[in-house]
Write an enzyme that holds these catalytic residues in place. Sequence first.
Site: not given
Length: 463
Positions: A34, A37, A180-181, A202, A309, A317, A442
């Site tokens: 496709e 990226g 709810s990931g 969830e 994956d 990623a 700080h």
Amino acid sequence: MYFDVIVLGSGPGGYVASIRAAQLGMKTALIERESLGGVCLNCGCIPTKSLLNTAKNLQKIRENKDLFGIKNPLEINFSKIISKSRQVVDTMKNGLSFLMKKNGIHVIYGNAKLKNGKKIEIFKNGEKFEECCASHIVIATGSRSKIDNKTIPQDGKKIIGYKEALSLTFLPKRIIIIGSGSVGLEFSYFYHSMGSKVTIIEQCSKLFPNGDEEISDQLKSSFDKRGIQCYVSSFVRGINCNNKEILVDIHTLDRDFSLEADIVISAIGTVSNIEFLGLEEVGVYTKKGFIVVDENYRTNVEGYYAIGDVIEGPSLAHVASHEAIVCIENIKGLNPQKIDYNNIPKCVYCLPEIASVGYTEREAREKGYQIKIGKFPFSALGKSVCDGNTEGFVKVIFDDQYDEWLGCHMIGNHVTDIISEVVVARKLEATNHEIITCIHPHPSLSESILEAIAHAYGKAIHL
């Protein structure tokens, strides 16, 4: 056409593998079906962060408009917000295309099919148009939305996944998000900020199921306060559509009921893109929908590798990118350091943001550690008070016996920008004493990490 390395897929695993291979002097090809990226750039990490940045700016103005002297009501141009996110994608894609040319990587667009002899046939519109082969083939074809057609029948229009959710042409008045990931939470926050009425369903007993329980509790409290309806320990029993609206049947612990919506977003997870590659023909072993690899990302067939994956592990990623580097450097014989999967930062970019690394409190106790816990709220941090972002806290977990830093969990504004300090410190096996004696600037958000550790060891100054 012959190459030293052919990479399948151009996501954050695939394009990094290609660039690193080229840097090491290997003739490299990248096959993409496709757009350069992959999901991350085109319909994942990058466009969602553009949308979320707009949502956060909008929320900051709304919550501080009197302070800023803004009196007129804010109007949203939803199509322009979506358009801006696509412009960001185009800019990043142009940059990636430049990197391909700079590194001399041969990019081929089409669907790849593995053949014996380390050959790859490439198809467009169902017709073969090219064939190539390589000494090493790296599979990095990523993942896609999981679809449950029986209960959540996606039609791409009213019942949609993350791709469609990124490019809606209108702003729905009522949205139900299932899961709810990170995907579900980020879309919940974005669409609520745009003005939609958002409901989360969830199945687990808490939002952000894989997170530390105190983080999940804080997140639910924040979402409740903002008006995002959250049903945990709940699931969808069925969905009925008509021309005007959707009716979602929901089961909770104490009742069954139905909710109306204009759009339903399914965010129930992902599945690997491996079924059309021809893995069976070349004998690459799979298990439970993933390609099986060793610690160097080699499959059971010599010359074939897999990262990202398509293998079991965190679908992130930055993980895929690092796996790519380790995989390619192993191919080159450089003996790179193996990945410590317990030291990978996990981030969610809703507001409040979530960032974590290592064991949760429950996981540490289940593994038998005697632990010390320290927490520091952003309401006590000067930088957060100055910025007007006092929601949330930092939580650290140490092993009481050996002072090992077991985990860190944060929730609040910009915590995704400071989690890397923890990752580096854990990598270097830093003790609490070493962190406490490192002077932090700080005012800064990073002081919250030092303060949380000091709290764990009874040395907190500002609590």
